[in-house]
Motif scaffolding. Structure first.
Motif, PDB file in Angstrom:
ATOM      1  N   SER A 124      44.878  40.120  36.201  1.00 55.11           N
ATOM      2  CA  SER A 124      43.724  40.016  37.098  1.00 55.11           C
ATOM      3  C   SER A 124      42.432  39.652  36.373  1.00 55.11           C
ATOM      4  O   SER A 124      41.564  39.016  36.949  1.00 55.11           O
ATOM      5  CB  SER A 124      43.536  41.333  37.856  1.00 55.11           C
ATOM      6  OG  SER A 124      43.175  42.368  36.971  1.00 55.11           O
TER       7      SER A 124
ATOM      8  N   ASN B 266      34.536  39.245  27.638  1.00 59.75           N
ATOM      9  CA  ASN B 266      35.459  38.359  28.350  1.00 59.75           C
ATOM     10  C   ASN B 266      34.943  36.929  28.417  1.00 59.75           C
ATOM     11  O   ASN B 266      35.267  36.177  29.328  1.00 59.75           O
ATOM     12  CB  ASN B 266      35.754  38.866  29.776  1.00 59.75           C
ATOM     13  CG  ASN B 266      36.853  39.919  29.771  1.00 59.75           C
ATOM     14  OD1 ASN B 266      37.828  39.800  29.028  1.00 59.75           O
ATOM     15  ND2 ASN B 266      36.686  40.957  30.567  1.00 59.75           N
TER      16      ASN B 266
ATOM     17  N   GLY C 290      46.594  38.060  30.221  1.00 58.48           N
ATOM     18  CA  GLY C 290      46.265  38.420  28.860  1.00 58.48           C
ATOM     19  C   GLY C 290      47.457  38.893  28.030  1.00 58.48           C
ATOM     20  O   GLY C 290      48.610  38.883  28.467  1.00 58.48           O
TER      21      GLY C 290
ATOM     22  N   THR D 170      48.062  42.528  39.680  1.00 60.97           N
ATOM     23  CA  THR D 170      46.909  43.398  39.915  1.00 60.97           C
ATOM     24  C   THR D 170      47.340  44.595  40.760  1.00 60.97           C
ATOM     25  O   THR D 170      48.297  44.507  41.532  1.00 60.97           O
ATOM     26  CB  THR D 170      45.773  42.645  40.629  1.00 60.97           C
ATOM     27  OG1 THR D 170      44.628  43.515  40.734  1.00 60.97           O
ATOM     28  CG2 THR D 170      46.170  42.173  42.018  1.00 60.97           C
ATOM     29  N   THR D 171      46.596  45.700  40.610  1.00 56.35           N
ATOM     30  CA  THR D 171      46.794  46.846  41.501  1.00 56.35           C
ATOM     31  C   THR D 171      45.710  46.871  42.576  1.00 56.35           C
ATOM     32  O   THR D 171      45.639  47.803  43.363  1.00 56.35           O
ATOM     33  CB  THR D 171      46.740  48.164  40.694  1.00 56.35           C
ATOM     34  OG1 THR D 171      45.497  48.215  39.991  1.00 56.35           O
ATOM     35  CG2 THR D 171      47.892  48.254  39.711  1.00 56.35           C
ATOM     36  N   ARG D 172      44.848  45.854  42.554  1.00 54.22           N
ATOM     37  CA  ARG D 172      43.726  45.826  43.495  1.00 54.22           C
ATOM     38  C   ARG D 172      43.893  44.697  44.504  1.00 54.22           C
ATOM     39  O   ARG D 172      44.787  43.878  44.390  1.00 54.22           O
ATOM     40  CB  ARG D 172      42.414  45.637  42.713  1.00 54.22           C
ATOM     41  CG  ARG D 172      42.104  46.786  41.773  1.00 54.22           C
ATOM     42  CD  ARG D 172      40.909  46.492  40.889  1.00 54.22           C
ATOM     43  NE  ARG D 172      41.182  45.446  39.927  1.00 54.22           N
ATOM     44  CZ  ARG D 172      40.369  44.416  39.677  1.00 54.22           C
ATOM     45  NH1 ARG D 172      39.209  44.309  40.297  1.00 54.22           N
ATOM     46  NH2 ARG D 172      40.692  43.499  38.796  1.00 54.22           N
TER      47      ARG D 172
ATOM     48  N   THR E 191      42.103  37.571  33.894  1.00 51.59           N
ATOM     49  CA  THR E 191      42.162  36.117  33.739  1.00 51.59           C
ATOM     50  C   THR E 191      41.889  35.437  35.080  1.00 51.59           C
ATOM     51  O   THR E 191      41.124  34.469  35.162  1.00 51.59           O
ATOM     52  CB  THR E 191      43.544  35.716  33.185  1.00 51.59           C
ATOM     53  OG1 THR E 191      43.740  36.386  31.931  1.00 51.59           O
ATOM     54  CG2 THR E 191      43.654  34.225  32.987  1.00 51.59           C
TER      55      THR E 191
HETATM   56  N1  NAP Z   1      41.831  31.997  25.197  1.00 49.86           N
HETATM   57  C1  NAP Z   1      42.551  31.660  26.243  1.00 49.86           C
HETATM   58  O1  NAP Z   1      43.103  30.545  26.305  1.00 49.86           O
HETATM   59  C2  NAP Z   1      42.750  32.648  27.345  1.00 49.86           C
HETATM   60  C3  NAP Z   1      43.916  32.605  28.124  1.00 49.86           C
HETATM   61  C4  NAP Z   1      44.088  33.565  29.101  1.00 49.86           C
HETATM   62  C5  NAP Z   1      43.124  34.528  29.319  1.00 49.86           C
HETATM   63  N2  NAP Z   1      41.999  34.522  28.589  1.00 49.86           N
HETATM   64  C6  NAP Z   1      40.963  35.545  28.772  1.00 49.86           C
HETATM   65  O2  NAP Z   1      41.425  36.702  28.086  1.00 49.86           O
HETATM   66  C7  NAP Z   1      41.045  37.863  28.813  1.00 49.86           C
HETATM   67  C8  NAP Z   1      42.306  38.649  29.135  1.00 49.86           C
HETATM   68  O3  NAP Z   1      41.975  39.807  29.757  1.00 49.86           O
HETATM   69  P1  NAP Z   1      42.936  41.101  29.751  1.00 49.86           P
HETATM   70  O4  NAP Z   1      43.400  41.372  28.356  1.00 49.86           O
HETATM   71  O5  NAP Z   1      42.209  42.160  30.496  1.00 49.86           O
HETATM   72  O6  NAP Z   1      44.234  40.661  30.520  1.00 49.86           O
HETATM   73  P2  NAP Z   1      44.735  40.248  31.982  1.00 49.86           P
HETATM   74  O7  NAP Z   1      46.205  40.271  31.835  1.00 49.86           O
HETATM   75  O8  NAP Z   1      44.113  38.975  32.423  1.00 49.86           O
HETATM   76  O9  NAP Z   1      44.263  41.395  32.988  1.00 49.86           O
HETATM   77  C9  NAP Z   1      44.701  42.732  32.836  1.00 49.86           C
HETATM   78  C10 NAP Z   1      44.840  43.312  34.216  1.00 49.86           C
HETATM   79  O10 NAP Z   1      45.979  42.743  34.866  1.00 49.86           O
HETATM   80  C11 NAP Z   1      46.547  43.714  35.737  1.00 49.86           C
HETATM   81  N3  NAP Z   1      47.932  43.970  35.345  1.00 49.86           N
HETATM   82  C12 NAP Z   1      48.536  43.728  34.148  1.00 49.86           C
HETATM   83  N4  NAP Z   1      49.834  44.066  34.207  1.00 49.86           N
HETATM   84  C13 NAP Z   1      50.065  44.537  35.453  1.00 49.86           C
HETATM   85  C14 NAP Z   1      51.211  45.014  36.136  1.00 49.86           C
HETATM   86  N5  NAP Z   1      52.407  45.073  35.528  1.00 49.86           N
HETATM   87  N6  NAP Z   1      51.079  45.384  37.429  1.00 49.86           N
HETATM   88  C15 NAP Z   1      49.875  45.309  38.063  1.00 49.86           C
HETATM   89  N7  NAP Z   1      48.759  44.865  37.479  1.00 49.86           N
HETATM   90  C16 NAP Z   1      48.852  44.483  36.187  1.00 49.86           C
HETATM   91  C17 NAP Z   1      45.670  44.938  35.653  1.00 49.86           C
HETATM   92  O11 NAP Z   1      44.646  44.701  36.619  1.00 49.86           O
HETATM   93  P3  NAP Z   1      44.091  45.620  37.805  1.00 49.86           P
HETATM   94  O12 NAP Z   1      43.029  46.428  37.183  1.00 49.86           O
HETATM   95  O13 NAP Z   1      43.567  44.601  38.773  1.00 49.86           O
HETATM   96  O14 NAP Z   1      45.217  46.433  38.342  1.00 49.86           O
HETATM   97  C18 NAP Z   1      45.067  44.811  34.276  1.00 49.86           C
HETATM   98  O15 NAP Z   1      43.877  45.523  34.122  1.00 49.86           O
HETATM   99  C19 NAP Z   1      40.293  37.382  30.044  1.00 49.86           C
HETATM  100  O16 NAP Z   1      38.910  37.399  29.787  1.00 49.86           O
HETATM  101  C20 NAP Z   1      40.748  35.927  30.206  1.00 49.86           C
HETATM  102  O17 NAP Z   1      39.786  35.118  30.828  1.00 49.86           O
HETATM  103  C21 NAP Z   1      41.815  33.624  27.576  1.00 49.86           C
END
Ligand code: NAP
Length: 186
Positions: A50, A20, A121, A81-83, A52
């Motif tokens: 969450s 990440n 994400g 998030t669910t947390r 991000t």
């Molecule tokens: N390169 C860039 O410009 C850029 C842009 C954005 C992000 N990023 C990075 O990319 C990575 C993205 O991480 P990621 O793929 O894990 O994605 P994420 O979307 O940031 O996080 C995923 C989490 O979001 C929650 N979630 C998603 N959909 C949900 C819903 N419908 N209801 C409830 N909760 C939901 C869940 O968290 P819970 O476990 O809390 O329930 C899930 O585990 C991060 O490291 C971020 O810093 C980079």
């Protein structure tokens, strides 16, 4: 008013590496492209997952070392998030879960005619796309490959294909591609 996915990616389609980390992006210095101020000015509501949000918490808002930075957005922000996550005093952040459609309605209403930005994400963006709610994808591809990490957009969008509407190189380090999503809003 458009719902947009604006992000930076490695050439092989990852927005963060396996840890990440965004160091692969920051090696180029901050603000690889010049369009961000214009982009963010046109945004009226923001959503992110969450991971991000927690990246922002640990790297910018409450870093272990270095100065704390303020929450970067003036726009209302929905964090999925669910947390129960740490809150940021004074920031307009709403923690939500579940179906993105109801949240999207709230975002469009709050945006007041401006655009909706899904920060990421990739799967969260995919959830909006699954319901025909994604209009535009703007990706700045960095001249690196990561071999794995957080995927840019883990969905099959094949037919009709995305429609390339702009391609802008930024030196040797980046190219920004803008795509319309043909299915659009339903
Ligand atoms: N390169 C860039 O410009 C850029 C842009 C954005 C992000 N990023 C990075 O990319 C990575 C993205 O991480 P990621 O793929 O894990 O994605 P994420 O979307 O940031 O996080 C995923 C989490 O979001 C929650 N979630 C998603 N959909 C949900 C819903 N419908 N209801 C409830 N909760 C939901 C869940 O968290 P819970 O476990 O809390 O329930 C899930 O585990 C991060 O490291 C971020 O810093 C980079």
């Amino acid at each position: 008013m458009k719902t947009q996915y604006y992000t930076a990616s490695s050439l092989d389609g990852f927005i963060a590496d396996r840890d990440n980390s965004l160091e692969w992006l920051f090696q180029f210095g901050e603000g690889p492209t010049s369009d961000y101020p214009g982009f963010i000015k046109a945004v009226g509501a923001i959503a992110m997952g969450s991971t991000t949000y927690e990246w922002l918490l640990s790297h910018q808002i409450y870093p272990e070392t270095g100065p704390q930075q303020p929450w970067p957005y003036d726009q209302p922000t929905w964090v999925f998030t669910t947390r129960v996550l740490r809150e940021i005093p004074g920031a307009d952040i709403r923690f939500v879960r579940g179906d993105v459609r109801t949240v999207h309605e709230q975002m469009v209403s709050a945006a007041g005619g401006r655009n909706v930005w899904i920060v990421g994400g990739g799967d969260l963006v995919g959830q909006f796309h699954d319901h025909g709610l994604l209009d535009e994808i703007i990706v700045t591809f960095a001249s690196v490959t990561l071999g794995g990490g957080a995927p840019l957009l883990p969905r099959a969008i094949v037919s009709p294909p995305l429609r390339l509407v702009a391609a802008q190189p930024y030196g040797t380090g980046f190219v920004q591609l803008t795509y319309e999503v043909p299915s659009g809003r339903k």
